[in-house]
Design an enzyme around this catalytic site. Structure first.
Site, PDB file in Angstrom:
ATOM      1  N   TYR A 138     -10.077 -10.196  -7.313  1.00 45.96           N
ATOM      2  CA  TYR A 138      -9.109 -10.383  -8.394  1.00 45.96           C
ATOM      3  C   TYR A 138      -9.434 -11.583  -9.270  1.00 45.96           C
ATOM      4  O   TYR A 138      -9.005 -11.649 -10.418  1.00 45.96           O
ATOM      5  CB  TYR A 138      -7.697 -10.490  -7.812  1.00 45.96           C
ATOM      6  N   LYS A 181      -2.049  -2.579   7.987  1.00 44.30           N
ATOM      7  CA  LYS A 181      -3.159  -2.020   8.758  1.00 44.30           C
ATOM      8  C   LYS A 181      -3.260  -2.713  10.112  1.00 44.30           C
ATOM      9  O   LYS A 181      -3.099  -3.921  10.209  1.00 44.30           O
ATOM     10  CB  LYS A 181      -4.464  -2.200   7.986  1.00 44.30           C
ATOM     11  N   HIS A 231      -4.425  -8.752   3.426  1.00 42.87           N
ATOM     12  CA  HIS A 231      -5.866  -8.669   3.619  1.00 42.87           C
ATOM     13  C   HIS A 231      -6.273  -9.454   4.864  1.00 42.87           C
ATOM     14  O   HIS A 231      -5.712 -10.513   5.151  1.00 42.87           O
ATOM     15  CB  HIS A 231      -6.602  -9.247   2.407  1.00 42.87           C
ATOM     16  N   ARG A 246      -0.708  -1.898  -7.033  1.00 43.26           N
ATOM     17  CA  ARG A 246      -1.055  -2.969  -6.089  1.00 43.26           C
ATOM     18  C   ARG A 246      -2.057  -3.934  -6.743  1.00 43.26           C
ATOM     19  O   ARG A 246      -1.923  -5.156  -6.646  1.00 43.26           O
ATOM     20  CB  ARG A 246      -1.631  -2.364  -4.810  1.00 43.26           C
ATOM     21  N   ARG A 294       0.857  -1.179   0.000  1.00 46.26           N
ATOM     22  CA  ARG A 294       0.000   0.000   0.000  1.00 46.26           C
ATOM     23  C   ARG A 294       0.895   1.232   0.000  1.00 46.26           C
ATOM     24  O   ARG A 294       2.046   1.182   0.422  1.00 46.26           O
ATOM     25  CB  ARG A 294      -0.890   0.025   1.243  1.00 46.26           C
ATOM     26  N   HIS A 329      -2.224   2.558  -6.001  1.00 42.82           N
ATOM     27  CA  HIS A 329      -3.104   1.414  -5.742  1.00 42.82           C
ATOM     28  C   HIS A 329      -3.329   0.588  -7.009  1.00 42.82           C
ATOM     29  O   HIS A 329      -3.601  -0.616  -6.919  1.00 42.82           O
ATOM     30  CB  HIS A 329      -4.429   1.880  -5.156  1.00 42.82           C
TER      31      HIS A 329
END
Length: 267
Positions: free
Chosen positions: A248, A143, A239, A216, A119, A213
């Site tokens: 995806y 995150k 994730h 990514r 990210r 992004h």
């Protein structure tokens, strides 16, 4: 608000706020759909109505909101935009970048983004100590401070090591250990990363959206198209659930549909 007011008074002859019923709101939604409005636009209008009736609830003018039992139309998820492999190959060419410090930093930043799927915030916060040259890996804090270890190609580690040798000659950068820095020694920031990707991507592709992004997304899509395990891609991206990664697979399905449509006699 004015659109709904005109509709309610004209179609249902409503003249009091308290007379408005859920069925009237749903009829208005159906009318908007017939007029060609997207689900997203209708949901935005509903959001306005909900706020309006919440205010009247707080004022005690109505007892129950006519929106309490009304749900907005479902909005389909947008498929991620991604660069095709040939565009990425051009984007990673050193010749595309100036032979100065800003150029070296820009090239390494773009390379790391695509090679690791980081990210933008993760790239900005990347520190020297997170690079493990011996094991050819990068330790990433994602995150929620969730840590993941990403293996990278030997050549990328070599490029990082060469960059660090030059970086240590920048006296202005001695006060911190952020990996990527500007020519004045200050750490790169999110805005710089965005503008850098947009600038160099504009030289190799004509797709409308050009952002970190998208790199990514490209990382994940190229892995998916090459047959990589979805759970592995989930871990690489950091994730928290597989649901976020499954989008995806839709890119791959859409690609197959296009191939079928172009190549099959009955496509």
């Amino acid at each position: 608000m004015q659109q709904f007011y005109l509709f309610a008074t004209k179609v249902f002859s409503v003249d009091q706020i308290s007379d408005i019923q859920p069925v009237q709101v749903r009829t208005w939604m159906a009318n908007l759909k017939d007029e060609g409005l997207s689900s997203r636009s209708i949901n935005r209008k509903l959001s306005t109505l909900k706020s309006f009736f919440k205010f009247y609830l707080r004022q005690g003018i109505i007892i129950i909101s006519p929106l309490s039992s009304v749900s907005g139309p479902r909005t389909g998820k947008k498929l991620p935009v991604w660069f095709d492999p040939s565009s990425v190959e051009q984007l990673l060419r050193p010749e595309l970048y100036p032979d100065d410090w800003e150029g070296k930093t820009a090239h390494l930043a773009v390379t790391i983004l695509y090679e690791t799927g980081l990210r933008r915030s993760e790239l900005v916060g990347l520190r020297e100590g997170q690079i493990d040259a011996h094991h050819h890996s990068v330790r990433v804090l994602g995150k929620g401070r969730k840590e993941r270890i990403l293996k990278v190609r030997k050549v990328i580690i070599q490029n990082i090591k060469a960059y660090l040798i030059c970086r240590r000659e920048l006296k202005e950068a001695a006060g911190h250990d952020i990996l990527l820095v500007r020519a004045n020694g200050s750490p790169i920031n999110a805005s710089w990363v965005y503008q850098t990707v947009k600038k160099y991507a504009s030289a190799v592709t004509t797709i409308e959206k050009k952002s970190p992004h998208v790199l990514r997304h490209s990382f994940a899509t190229h892995l998916t198209n090459a047959g990589a395990d979805l759970n592995a891609i989930k871990e690489l991206l950091g994730h928290s659930s597989l649901a976020a990664t499954q989008v995806y697979t839709h890119n791959s399905i859409e690609k197959l549909k296009k191939v079928h449509g172009k190549a099959h006699p009955k496509g």
